[in-house]
Design a protein around this motif. Structure first.
Motif, mmCIF file in Angstrom:
data_model
loop_
_atom_site.group_PDB
_atom_site.id
_atom_site.type_symbol
_atom_site.label_atom_id
_atom_site.label_comp_id
_atom_site.label_asym_id
_atom_site.label_seq_id
_atom_site.Cartn_x
_atom_site.Cartn_y
_atom_site.Cartn_z
ATOM 1 N N ARG A 93 0.805 -1.211 0.000
ATOM 2 C CA ARG A 93 0.000 0.000 0.000
ATOM 3 C C ARG A 93 0.847 1.274 0.000
ATOM 4 N N ARG A 94 2.154 1.136 0.170
ATOM 5 C CA ARG A 94 3.040 2.297 0.210
ATOM 6 C C ARG A 94 3.689 2.486 -1.156
ATOM 7 N N VAL A 95 3.949 3.726 -1.468
ATOM 8 C CA VAL A 95 4.638 4.055 -2.730
ATOM 9 C C VAL A 95 5.799 4.982 -2.407
ATOM 10 N N SER A 96 6.810 4.939 -3.258
ATOM 11 C CA SER A 96 7.960 5.841 -3.124
ATOM 12 C C SER A 96 8.378 6.317 -4.501
ATOM 13 N N LEU A 97 9.048 7.461 -4.536
ATOM 14 C CA LEU A 97 9.428 8.065 -5.812
ATOM 15 C C LEU A 97 10.598 7.319 -6.455
ATOM 16 N N THR A 98 10.543 7.206 -7.760
ATOM 17 C CA THR A 98 11.699 6.759 -8.528
ATOM 18 C C THR A 98 12.635 7.952 -8.699
ATOM 19 N N GLN A 99 13.773 7.735 -9.311
ATOM 20 C CA GLN A 99 14.700 8.848 -9.566
ATOM 21 C C GLN A 99 14.043 9.894 -10.463
ATOM 22 N N ALA A 100 13.300 9.418 -11.471
ATOM 23 C CA ALA A 100 12.588 10.354 -12.349
ATOM 24 C C ALA A 100 11.529 11.123 -11.576
ATOM 25 N N GLY A 101 10.860 10.410 -10.645
ATOM 26 C CA GLY A 101 9.848 11.069 -9.831
ATOM 27 C C GLY A 101 10.443 12.151 -8.946
ATOM 28 N N GLU A 102 11.626 11.871 -8.383
ATOM 29 C CA GLU A 102 12.287 12.872 -7.544
ATOM 30 C C GLU A 102 12.633 14.121 -8.345
ATOM 31 N N GLN A 103 13.078 13.915 -9.571
ATOM 32 C CA GLN A 103 13.413 15.063 -10.418
ATOM 33 C C GLN A 103 12.172 15.870 -10.766
ATOM 34 N N LEU A 104 11.096 15.160 -11.117
ATOM 35 C CA LEU A 104 9.856 15.863 -11.451
ATOM 36 C C LEU A 104 9.324 16.622 -10.245
ATOM 37 N N LEU A 105 9.443 16.052 -9.051
ATOM 38 C CA LEU A 105 8.916 16.691 -7.844
ATOM 39 C C LEU A 105 9.583 18.054 -7.613
ATOM 40 N N ARG A 106 10.898 18.118 -7.866
ATOM 41 C CA ARG A 106 11.589 19.403 -7.682
ATOM 42 C C ARG A 106 10.990 20.478 -8.586
ATOM 43 N N HIS A 107 10.660 20.115 -9.812
ATOM 44 C CA HIS A 107 10.042 21.075 -10.740
ATOM 45 C C HIS A 107 8.615 21.417 -10.318
ATOM 46 N N VAL A 108 7.884 20.409 -9.875
ATOM 47 C CA VAL A 108 6.494 20.635 -9.472
ATOM 48 C C VAL A 108 6.435 21.568 -8.268
ATOM 49 N N GLU A 109 7.342 21.402 -7.328
ATOM 50 C CA GLU A 109 7.365 22.283 -6.158
ATOM 51 C C GLU A 109 7.624 23.730 -6.572
ATOM 52 N N LYS A 110 8.502 23.939 -7.540
ATOM 53 C CA LYS A 110 8.762 25.289 -8.043
ATOM 54 C C LYS A 110 7.529 25.859 -8.739
ATOM 55 N N ILE A 111 6.849 25.000 -9.511
ATOM 56 C CA ILE A 111 5.655 25.446 -10.239
ATOM 57 C C ILE A 111 4.577 25.909 -9.264
ATOM 58 N N PHE A 112 4.314 25.097 -8.235
ATOM 59 C CA PHE A 112 3.264 25.456 -7.281
ATOM 60 C C PHE A 112 3.660 26.661 -6.436
ATOM 61 N N SER A 113 4.963 26.820 -6.179
ATOM 62 C CA SER A 113 5.418 28.009 -5.458
ATOM 63 C C SER A 113 5.154 29.268 -6.271
ATOM 64 N N GLU A 114 5.425 29.198 -7.580
ATOM 65 C CA GLU A 114 5.164 30.335 -8.460
ATOM 66 C C GLU A 114 3.669 30.620 -8.563
ATOM 67 N N MET A 115 2.872 29.562 -8.622
ATOM 68 C CA MET A 115 1.421 29.747 -8.711
ATOM 69 C C MET A 115 0.886 30.406 -7.437
ATOM 70 N N THR A 116 1.431 30.018 -6.286
ATOM 71 C CA THR A 116 1.016 30.630 -5.026
ATOM 72 C C THR A 116 1.381 32.114 -5.000
ATOM 73 N N SER A 117 2.590 32.433 -5.474
ATOM 74 C CA SER A 117 3.024 33.835 -5.522
ATOM 75 C C SER A 117 2.151 34.634 -6.484
ATOM 76 N N ALA A 118 1.796 34.011 -7.620
ATOM 77 C CA ALA A 118 0.957 34.706 -8.596
ATOM 78 C C ALA A 118 -0.414 35.022 -8.010
ATOM 79 N N ARG A 119 -0.994 34.050 -7.305
ATOM 80 C CA ARG A 119 -2.308 34.273 -6.691
ATOM 81 C C ARG A 119 -2.239 35.368 -5.636
ATOM 82 N N ALA A 120 -1.169 35.338 -4.831
ATOM 83 C CA ALA A 120 -1.015 36.358 -3.787
ATOM 84 C C ALA A 120 -0.862 37.736 -4.409
#
Length: 311
Positions: A58-85
């Motif tokens: 029932r548990r999942v963990s990130l692959t190396q590709a997933g870890e790389q994508l997560l870094r980009h996704v975190e930046k994207i959502f940070s920018e979206m939060t700043s844009a909304r603010a």
């Protein structure tokens, strides 16, 4: 070729699953079913072309590709939060920005009073002023580097809107002891002997004045050109020459009797001042307020000294 863009909902599911490590918990946080989370992750992996998670019960963990994508996704959502603010900040009363273009004359004689009043209504609005001549203001408007331009009416510009403020009249301003002042009019017979003091030879107003005298068969043979209204007035006051200005620039000198205002001739040289903007763009509340204050501040300029500076 059109770039493929990740679906935001899939990225939200990905970020939640990466953080929580559980389809059940990710579904609960996002108020979705587990099957919806599974479908979103499967679609995202198909689009990415690789596996993003390793499944272990029932548990999942990130692959190396997933870890790389997560870094980009975190930046994207940070920018979206700043844009909304940022957008929420703009929607608050008195916040935002206002970029104004204006001629040197308008900066000196009109803007100070307008901006003082504007700041009382919009104390947190970020202001930027771009001084420049007529052609420069048109250029800045079309490049979206300013929002409004306080300027003379641009001729044949269907791409610009224009809110009129007032009309003025270019006139001779001269010392009271000058022979023309005593005569109460311009004397054509000795026009060529006079030194006219004109504003900046590269300005739109200089071209208007030059065309006017050429049409009146009074070519400009003897003139000085200066980039300062104050300097033109001072030279005219001491009799160095005859200034060609609009009287609202010399209100104090005319009221004190230090200068006299005379018409250029039987035909008047009139100009129209106003606020220009790119046509088709809806003005914001702050911009409309600025225009209204300009109208209030300049409402009596036409009546000053028989007419109403050079741009």
């Amino acid at each position: 070729m059109k770039a493929k863009v990740f679906d935001t909902r899939q990225l939200l599911a990905f970020a939640a699953l990466a953080r929580l490590g559980s389809f059940t918990q990710a579904a609960h946080e996002l108020h979705l079913t587990q099957s919806a989370i599974s479908h979103a992750i499967k679609a995202l992996e198909e689009q990415a072309g690789c596996r993003l998670f390793e499944r272990a019960g029932r548990r999942v963990s990130l692959t190396q590709a997933g870890e790389q994508l997560l870094r980009h996704v975190e930046k994207i959502f940070s920018e979206m939060t700043s844009a909304r603010a940022g957008l929420e900040e703009l929607s608050r009363w008195g916040h935002g920005r206002l970029r104004i273009g204006a001629s040197t004359t308008a900066c000196q004689y009109i803007l100070p009073n307008v901006l003082r009043e504007f700041k009382q209504s919009f104390p947190h609005c970020a202001m930027a002023i771009e001084p420049g001549d007529h052609g420069r203001q048109v250029e800045l408007l079309l490049q979206n580097r300013i929002d409004l331009a306080l300027m003379l009416e641009p001729a044949d510009r269907k791409d610009l809107g224009f809110v009129p403020l007032f009309e003025d009249e270019m006139r001779f301003l001269l010392a009271p002891v000058h022979p023309w002042a005593r005569a109460g009019r311009m004397l054509r017979e000795n026009f060529s002997e006079q030194t006219l003091i004109l504003y900046n030879q590269t300005s739109y107003t200089f071209r208007l004045v030059k065309d006017y005298f050429r049409t009146e068969d009074l070519p400009l043979a003897n003139f000085l050109e200066l980039g300062s209204m104050e300097a033109i007035k001072e030279l005219a006051k001491v009799g160095i020459g005859i200034g060609v200005l609009a009287p609202w620039v010399a209100r104090a000198e005319l009221e004190a009797g230090a200068l006299v205002s005379l018409p250029l001739g039987k035909r008047k040289l009139r100009r129209r001042w106003g606020v220009a903007y790119v046509r088709g763009r809806r003005l914001s509340l702050g911009e409309e307020t600025f225009v209204g204050l300009c109208q209030t501040v300049t409402e009596d300029f036409t009546r000053v000294g028989g007419g109403s500076a050079a741009a």
